[in-house]
Design a protein around this motif. Structure first.
Motif, PDB file in Angstrom:
ATOM      1  N   GLU A  67     -10.348  21.533 -15.307  1.00 45.99           N
ATOM      2  CA  GLU A  67      -9.091  22.131 -14.846  1.00 45.99           C
ATOM      3  C   GLU A  67      -9.208  22.591 -13.397  1.00 45.99           C
ATOM      4  OE1 GLU A  67      -5.676  25.359 -16.015  1.00 45.99           O
ATOM      5  OE2 GLU A  67      -7.385  25.110 -17.347  1.00 45.99           O
ATOM      6  N   ALA A  68     -10.325  23.185 -13.043  1.00 51.23           N
ATOM      7  CA  ALA A  68     -10.545  23.602 -11.657  1.00 51.23           C
ATOM      8  C   ALA A  68     -10.568  22.389 -10.728  1.00 51.23           C
ATOM      9  CB  ALA A  68     -11.843  24.394 -11.543  1.00 51.23           C
ATOM     10  N   PHE A  69     -11.131  21.291 -11.208  1.00 54.82           N
ATOM     11  CA  PHE A  69     -11.224  20.050 -10.429  1.00 54.82           C
ATOM     12  C   PHE A  69      -9.850  19.408 -10.230  1.00 54.82           C
ATOM     13  CE2 PHE A  69     -11.666  15.371 -10.623  1.00 54.82           C
ATOM     14  CZ  PHE A  69     -12.415  15.144  -9.468  1.00 54.82           C
ATOM     15  N   ILE A  70      -9.025  19.344 -11.285  1.00 51.22           N
ATOM     16  CA  ILE A  70      -7.764  18.604 -11.243  1.00 51.22           C
ATOM     17  C   ILE A  70      -6.582  19.439 -10.749  1.00 51.22           C
ATOM     18  CG2 ILE A  70      -6.966  19.012 -13.608  1.00 51.22           C
ATOM     19  CD1 ILE A  70      -6.906  15.620 -11.771  1.00 51.22           C
ATOM     20  N   ALA A  71      -6.690  20.752 -10.769  1.00 50.30           N
ATOM     21  CA  ALA A  71      -5.565  21.636 -10.416  1.00 50.30           C
ATOM     22  C   ALA A  71      -4.941  21.308  -9.056  1.00 50.30           C
ATOM     23  CB  ALA A  71      -5.984  23.095 -10.494  1.00 50.30           C
ATOM     24  N   PRO A  72      -5.714  21.053  -7.993  1.00 48.94           N
ATOM     25  CA  PRO A  72      -5.069  20.736  -6.710  1.00 48.94           C
ATOM     26  C   PRO A  72      -4.194  19.477  -6.782  1.00 48.94           C
ATOM     27  CG  PRO A  72      -7.373  21.298  -6.368  1.00 48.94           C
ATOM     28  CD  PRO A  72      -7.175  21.184  -7.849  1.00 48.94           C
ATOM     29  N   PRO A  88       0.830  -1.208   0.000  1.00 45.88           N
ATOM     30  CA  PRO A  88       0.000   0.000   0.000  1.00 45.88           C
ATOM     31  C   PRO A  88       0.868   1.262   0.000  1.00 45.88           C
ATOM     32  CG  PRO A  88       0.080  -0.969   2.184  1.00 45.88           C
ATOM     33  CD  PRO A  88       0.825  -1.896   1.284  1.00 45.88           C
ATOM     34  N   PRO A  89       0.441   2.284  -0.731  1.00 46.33           N
ATOM     35  CA  PRO A  89       1.169   3.550  -0.679  1.00 46.33           C
ATOM     36  C   PRO A  89       0.945   4.243   0.664  1.00 46.33           C
ATOM     37  CG  PRO A  89      -0.714   3.721  -2.161  1.00 46.33           C
ATOM     38  CD  PRO A  89      -0.663   2.307  -1.664  1.00 46.33           C
ATOM     39  N   VAL A  90       1.903   5.045   1.072  1.00 42.43           N
ATOM     40  CA  VAL A  90       1.755   5.822   2.305  1.00 42.43           C
ATOM     41  C   VAL A  90       0.796   6.976   2.034  1.00 42.43           C
ATOM     42  CG1 VAL A  90       4.036   5.161   3.189  1.00 42.43           C
ATOM     43  CG2 VAL A  90       3.787   7.248   1.813  1.00 42.43           C
ATOM     44  N   ALA A  91       0.332   7.625   3.093  1.00 35.10           N
ATOM     45  CA  ALA A  91      -0.678   8.680   2.979  1.00 35.10           C
ATOM     46  C   ALA A  91      -0.249   9.790   2.018  1.00 35.10           C
ATOM     47  CB  ALA A  91      -0.994   9.262   4.354  1.00 35.10           C
ATOM     48  N   GLU A  92       1.004  10.207   2.076  1.00 40.56           N
ATOM     49  CA  GLU A  92       1.487  11.272   1.196  1.00 40.56           C
ATOM     50  C   GLU A  92       1.385  10.860  -0.277  1.00 40.56           C
ATOM     51  OE1 GLU A  92       5.302  14.267   0.880  1.00 40.56           O
ATOM     52  OE2 GLU A  92       5.619  12.293   1.742  1.00 40.56           O
ATOM     53  N   GLU A  93       1.643   9.591  -0.568  1.00 41.21           N
ATOM     54  CA  GLU A  93       1.522   9.088  -1.942  1.00 41.21           C
ATOM     55  C   GLU A  93       0.058   8.971  -2.359  1.00 41.21           C
ATOM     56  OE1 GLU A  93       5.523   6.308  -2.135  1.00 41.21           O
ATOM     57  OE2 GLU A  93       3.736   5.518  -1.140  1.00 41.21           O
ATOM     58  N   ARG A  94      -0.812   8.543  -1.447  1.00 36.35           N
ATOM     59  CA  ARG A  94      -2.245   8.419  -1.764  1.00 36.35           C
ATOM     60  C   ARG A  94      -2.852   9.771  -2.139  1.00 36.35           C
ATOM     61  NH1 ARG A  94      -2.301   4.971   2.868  1.00 36.35           N
ATOM     62  NH2 ARG A  94      -3.328   6.630   4.040  1.00 36.35           N
ATOM     63  N   ARG A  95      -2.353  10.839  -1.541  1.00 40.80           N
ATOM     64  CA  ARG A  95      -2.894  12.176  -1.834  1.00 40.80           C
ATOM     65  C   ARG A  95      -2.599  12.627  -3.263  1.00 40.80           C
ATOM     66  NH1 ARG A  95      -1.745  12.947   3.692  1.00 40.80           N
ATOM     67  NH2 ARG A  95       0.377  13.701   3.331  1.00 40.80           N
ATOM     68  N   LEU A  96      -1.665  11.973  -3.950  1.00 35.54           N
ATOM     69  CA  LEU A  96      -1.363  12.320  -5.341  1.00 35.54           C
ATOM     70  C   LEU A  96      -2.424  11.797  -6.298  1.00 35.54           C
ATOM     71  CD1 LEU A  96       2.449  11.423  -5.399  1.00 35.54           C
ATOM     72  CD2 LEU A  96       1.418  13.693  -5.066  1.00 35.54           C
TER      73      LEU A  96
END
Length: 193
Positions: free
Chosen positions: A161-166, A21-29
């Motif tokens: 674009e507004a959805f994916i920008a973060p 499993p990816p770590v939390a920081e990786e999951r946020r990507l």
């Protein structure tokens, strides 16, 4: 003797693959069901991480659980060089286009302009002329992102674009360690405690 041991270690490393499993920081990507909560999409799904030492790559993914109306696959690949990410992006584009044609889905280009990625492609997926989802690719330096979802769709590039920008900002800011260097550091006792 040291050189021989190092050579044997590197050769054995060449075929090694780790997953987990990816770590939390990786999951946020990754995009996940949580990102589609405003559309009342199911949030359940499975995260995966695959480290391929020979390619020096890290592949992260999220795939939604079975749903009768919503599907999401989000993948991010991390490489040591930008050229590797770009090649992966082209390969994913070709593979997905072929697979979608076989499944009866048509693609319509939605012109997307963003300074957050060097190569982007957004497609509206249609079936029998009706919108059903989107397909998105992006290359951000030495990282690539591939996403496909159905059940929710964006017909306007500006809305997407507004959805994916973060996520693109997070991907741009994320710094990963070369898996071979991390492995060697751990084996040789140079890893962080």
């Amino acid at each position: 003797m040291f050189r021989l041991m190092l050579l044997i270690s590197l050769l054995s490393l060449a075929g090694c693959i780790d997953n987990g499993p990816p770590v939390a920081e990786e999951r946020r990507l990754l995009l996940s069901g949580e990102d589609f909560a405003a559309y009342e999409a199911p949030q359940d799904g499975r995260y995966e991480k695959l480290v391929t030492y020979a390619a020096r790559s890290i592949d992260l993914s999220f795939e939604s659980s079975d749903s009768d109306w919503f599907y999401l696959y989000s993948g991010v690949s991390l490489y040591p060089r930008a050229g590797d990410a770009l090649m992966t992006s082209y390969a994913e584009t070709f593979g997905a286009s072929f697979g979608l044609r076989e499944s009866g889905l048509a693609q319509q280009d939605l012109p997307l302009e963003t300074e957050l990625a060097s190569r982007v492609s957004l497609k509206l997926l249609t079936q029998d002329g009706e919108p059903v989802g989107n397909l998105f690719y992006a290359t951000v330096g030495n990282k690539s992102m591939f996403t496909i979802f159905t059940g929710v769709y964006f017909e306007q590039a500006e809305d997407f674009e507004a959805f994916i920008a973060p996520k693109l900002r997070q991907l741009r800011a994320y710094q990963h360690t070369d898996p071979v260097l991390a492995w060697a550091g751990d084996k040789l006792g140079f890893g962080a405690d």
